[in-house]
Design a protein around this motif. Structure first.
Motif, PDB file in Angstrom:
ATOM      1  N   ALA A  18       0.876  -1.025   0.043  1.00  0.00           N
ATOM      2  CA  ALA A  18       0.086   0.139  -0.072  1.00  0.00           C
ATOM      3  C   ALA A  18       0.989   1.173   0.081  1.00  0.00           C
ATOM      4  N   ARG A  19       0.234   2.405  -0.406  1.00  0.00           N
ATOM      5  CA  ARG A  19       0.927   3.505  -0.369  1.00  0.00           C
ATOM      6  C   ARG A  19       1.137   4.224   0.992  1.00  0.00           C
ATOM      7  N   PRO A  20       1.782   5.205   1.400  1.00  0.00           N
ATOM      8  CA  PRO A  20       2.124   5.655   2.642  1.00  0.00           C
ATOM      9  C   PRO A  20       0.542   5.928   3.435  1.00  0.00           C
ATOM     10  N   ASP A  21      -0.443   6.490   2.394  1.00  0.00           N
ATOM     11  CA  ASP A  21      -1.694   6.795   2.945  1.00  0.00           C
ATOM     12  C   ASP A  21      -2.577   5.582   3.143  1.00  0.00           C
ATOM     13  N   ASP A  22      -2.355   4.257   2.620  1.00  0.00           N
ATOM     14  CA  ASP A  22      -2.997   3.170   2.590  1.00  0.00           C
ATOM     15  C   ASP A  22      -3.814   2.900   1.431  1.00  0.00           C
ATOM     16  N   ASP A  23      -3.360   3.916   0.224  1.00  0.00           N
ATOM     17  CA  ASP A  23      -4.160   3.762  -0.876  1.00  0.00           C
ATOM     18  C   ASP A  23      -3.615   2.476  -1.732  1.00  0.00           C
ATOM     19  N   ILE A  24      -4.558   1.483  -2.262  1.00  0.00           N
ATOM     20  CA  ILE A  24      -4.102   0.513  -3.030  1.00  0.00           C
ATOM     21  C   ILE A  24      -4.730   0.597  -4.478  1.00  0.00           C
ATOM     22  N   GLU A  25      -5.124   1.744  -4.859  1.00  0.00           N
ATOM     23  CA  GLU A  25      -5.565   1.744  -6.127  1.00  0.00           C
ATOM     24  C   GLU A  25      -4.700   1.362  -7.308  1.00  0.00           C
ATOM     25  N   TRP A  26      -3.272   1.690  -7.085  1.00  0.00           N
ATOM     26  CA  TRP A  26      -2.229   0.924  -8.117  1.00  0.00           C
ATOM     27  C   TRP A  26      -2.323  -0.423  -8.296  1.00  0.00           C
ATOM     28  N   LEU A  27      -2.951  -1.181  -7.161  1.00  0.00           N
ATOM     29  CA  LEU A  27      -3.121  -2.815  -7.314  1.00  0.00           C
ATOM     30  C   LEU A  27      -4.411  -3.021  -7.763  1.00  0.00           C
ATOM     31  N   THR A  28      -5.471  -2.426  -7.308  1.00  0.00           N
ATOM     32  CA  THR A  28      -6.854  -2.786  -7.528  1.00  0.00           C
ATOM     33  C   THR A  28      -7.100  -2.399  -9.054  1.00  0.00           C
ATOM     34  N   SER A  29      -6.675  -1.210  -9.632  1.00  0.00           N
ATOM     35  CA  SER A  29      -6.893  -0.946 -11.114  1.00  0.00           C
ATOM     36  C   SER A  29      -6.121  -2.114 -11.919  1.00  0.00           C
ATOM     37  N   ARG A  30      -5.075  -2.463 -11.650  1.00  0.00           N
ATOM     38  CA  ARG A  30      -4.381  -3.416 -12.468  1.00  0.00           C
ATOM     39  C   ARG A  30      -4.867  -4.813 -12.263  1.00  0.00           C
ATOM     40  N   GLY A  31      -5.382  -4.943 -11.074  1.00  0.00           N
ATOM     41  CA  GLY A  31      -5.621  -6.518 -10.855  1.00  0.00           C
ATOM     42  C   GLY A  31      -7.309  -6.614 -11.356  1.00  0.00           C
ATOM     43  N   GLU A  32      -7.976  -5.586 -11.444  1.00  0.00           N
ATOM     44  CA  GLU A  32      -9.097  -5.738 -12.442  1.00  0.00           C
ATOM     45  C   GLU A  32      -8.976  -6.522 -13.523  1.00  0.00           C
ATOM     46  N   ARG A  33      -7.883  -5.921 -14.227  1.00  0.00           N
ATOM     47  CA  ARG A  33      -7.712  -6.473 -15.735  1.00  0.00           C
ATOM     48  C   ARG A  33      -6.947  -7.866 -15.695  1.00  0.00           C
ATOM     49  N   ALA A  34      -6.419  -8.178 -14.388  1.00  0.00           N
ATOM     50  CA  ALA A  34      -5.620  -9.598 -14.478  1.00  0.00           C
ATOM     51  C   ALA A  34      -6.667 -10.756 -13.850  1.00  0.00           C
ATOM     52  N   GLY A  35      -7.981 -10.238 -13.286  1.00  0.00           N
ATOM     53  CA  GLY A  35      -8.848 -11.031 -12.857  1.00  0.00           C
ATOM     54  C   GLY A  35      -8.561 -11.472 -11.458  1.00  0.00           C
ATOM     55  N   ASP A  36      -9.095 -12.618 -11.047  1.00  0.00           N
ATOM     56  CA  ASP A  36      -9.091 -12.932  -9.619  1.00  0.00           C
ATOM     57  C   ASP A  36      -7.580 -13.513  -9.130  1.00  0.00           C
ATOM     58  N   SER A 133       1.507 -11.911  -5.836  1.00  0.00           N
ATOM     59  CA  SER A 133       1.071 -11.512  -7.198  1.00  0.00           C
ATOM     60  C   SER A 133       1.835 -10.139  -7.154  1.00  0.00           C
ATOM     61  N   VAL A 134       2.892 -10.111  -8.183  1.00  0.00           N
ATOM     62  CA  VAL A 134       3.782  -8.803  -7.955  1.00  0.00           C
ATOM     63  C   VAL A 134       3.244  -8.153  -9.460  1.00  0.00           C
ATOM     64  N   ALA A 135       2.718  -6.754  -9.113  1.00  0.00           N
ATOM     65  CA  ALA A 135       1.903  -5.773 -10.006  1.00  0.00           C
ATOM     66  C   ALA A 135       3.063  -5.206 -10.876  1.00  0.00           C
ATOM     67  N   PRO A 136       2.860  -5.018 -12.135  1.00  0.00           N
ATOM     68  CA  PRO A 136       3.997  -4.320 -12.885  1.00  0.00           C
ATOM     69  C   PRO A 136       4.019  -2.871 -12.728  1.00  0.00           C
ATOM     70  N   VAL A 137       4.288  -2.520 -11.695  1.00  0.00           N
ATOM     71  CA  VAL A 137       4.700  -1.019 -11.196  1.00  0.00           C
ATOM     72  C   VAL A 137       5.333  -0.928  -9.871  1.00  0.00           C
ATOM     73  N   LEU A 138       6.159   0.331 -10.024  1.00  0.00           N
ATOM     74  CA  LEU A 138       7.154   0.609  -8.969  1.00  0.00           C
ATOM     75  C   LEU A 138       6.354   1.786  -8.276  1.00  0.00           C
ATOM     76  N   ILE A 139       6.012   1.729  -7.127  1.00  0.00           N
ATOM     77  CA  ILE A 139       5.259   3.066  -6.305  1.00  0.00           C
ATOM     78  C   ILE A 139       6.321   3.882  -5.305  1.00  0.00           C
ATOM     79  N   GLY A 140       7.329   3.221  -5.234  1.00  0.00           N
ATOM     80  CA  GLY A 140       8.472   3.989  -4.492  1.00  0.00           C
ATOM     81  C   GLY A 140       8.468   4.313  -2.952  1.00  0.00           C
ATOM     82  N   ALA A 141       7.261   4.235  -2.427  1.00  0.00           N
ATOM     83  CA  ALA A 141       7.079   4.412  -0.852  1.00  0.00           C
ATOM     84  C   ALA A 141       5.815   3.865  -0.416  1.00  0.00           C
ATOM     85  N   GLY A 142       5.837   3.369   0.880  1.00  0.00           N
ATOM     86  CA  GLY A 142       4.489   2.954   1.525  1.00  0.00           C
ATOM     87  C   GLY A 142       4.877   1.786   2.559  1.00  0.00           C
ATOM     88  N   HIS A 143       3.853   1.015   2.339  1.00  0.00           N
ATOM     89  CA  HIS A 143       3.888  -0.207   3.665  1.00  0.00           C
ATOM     90  C   HIS A 143       4.569  -1.455   2.734  1.00  0.00           C
TER      91      HIS A 143
END
Length: 175
Positions: A18-36, A133-143
């Motif tokens: 998750a990002r420092p503010d607990d946001d996981i949109e970077w994961l869920t938006s990509r995950g929707e395309r990848a399925g369950d 499941s490793v998302a194809p993105v670097l977010i740079g900071a967070g949990h």
């Protein structure tokens, strides 16, 4: 220990859940395309879900339609959540009481969910396998998924699969 525990989680390539503010949109938006990504099948294999307080609060915030645990035992490890907070859950105050109760219930396969809870399970030697499941993105900071460890945790790679652009890595813990 009579039960096994499997972590099933998504991370960024740089290891954040998750990002420092607990946001996981970077994961869920990509995950929707990848399925369950096998989550439904995995959830069908567990008979208990244990989460930390932050994960529980976040889940409750998503609404009742996101309670996918059915009649599985659901526990929350928390020192602050009232014991009667939710009739669907059992609140545990520490790892020892959690383990004792799961053993007493005859639980065989546990899904620990939530960053700090997973770290607690790892430090206690209570994780047997990982599906990451490793998302194809670097977010740079967070949990981070993995916190500080006092000793190495040796793993054996079981499989590495491309699922909708995610690298899904399955490991067993070598004990």
């Amino acid at each position: 220990m009579t039960f096994t525990s499997t972590v099933f989680i998504g991370t960024s390539l740089d290891g954040y859940i998750a990002r420092p503010d607990d946001d996981i949109e970077w994961l869920t938006s990509r995950g929707e395309r990848a399925g369950d990504m096998g989550y439904s099948e995995f959830l069908g294999s567990v008979d208990a879900v244990i989460m930390g307080r932050n994960t529980y609060d976040r889940l409750i915030g998503f609404g009742e339609e996101n309670w996918h645990y059915g009649d599985r035992h659901v526990g929350v490890l928390s020192t602050t959540l009232p014991g009667d907070a939710d009739p669907r859950i059992t609140v545990y105050r520490d790892m020892d009481s959690l383990v004792a109760d799961l053993d007493k219930r005859g639980i065989k396969h546990v899904y620990p969910d939530g960053g700090r809870l997973i770290q607690s399970f790892i430090r206690a030697g209570r994780v047997d396998a990982f599906t990451i499941s490793v998302a194809p993105v670097l977010i740079g900071a967070g949990h981070r998924l993995f916190g500080d460890l006092t000793e190495d945790v040796p793993l054996r790679l079981v499989s590495a699969t491309d699922i909708g652009g995610f690298a899904q890595l399955r490991y067993t813990v070598q004990k």
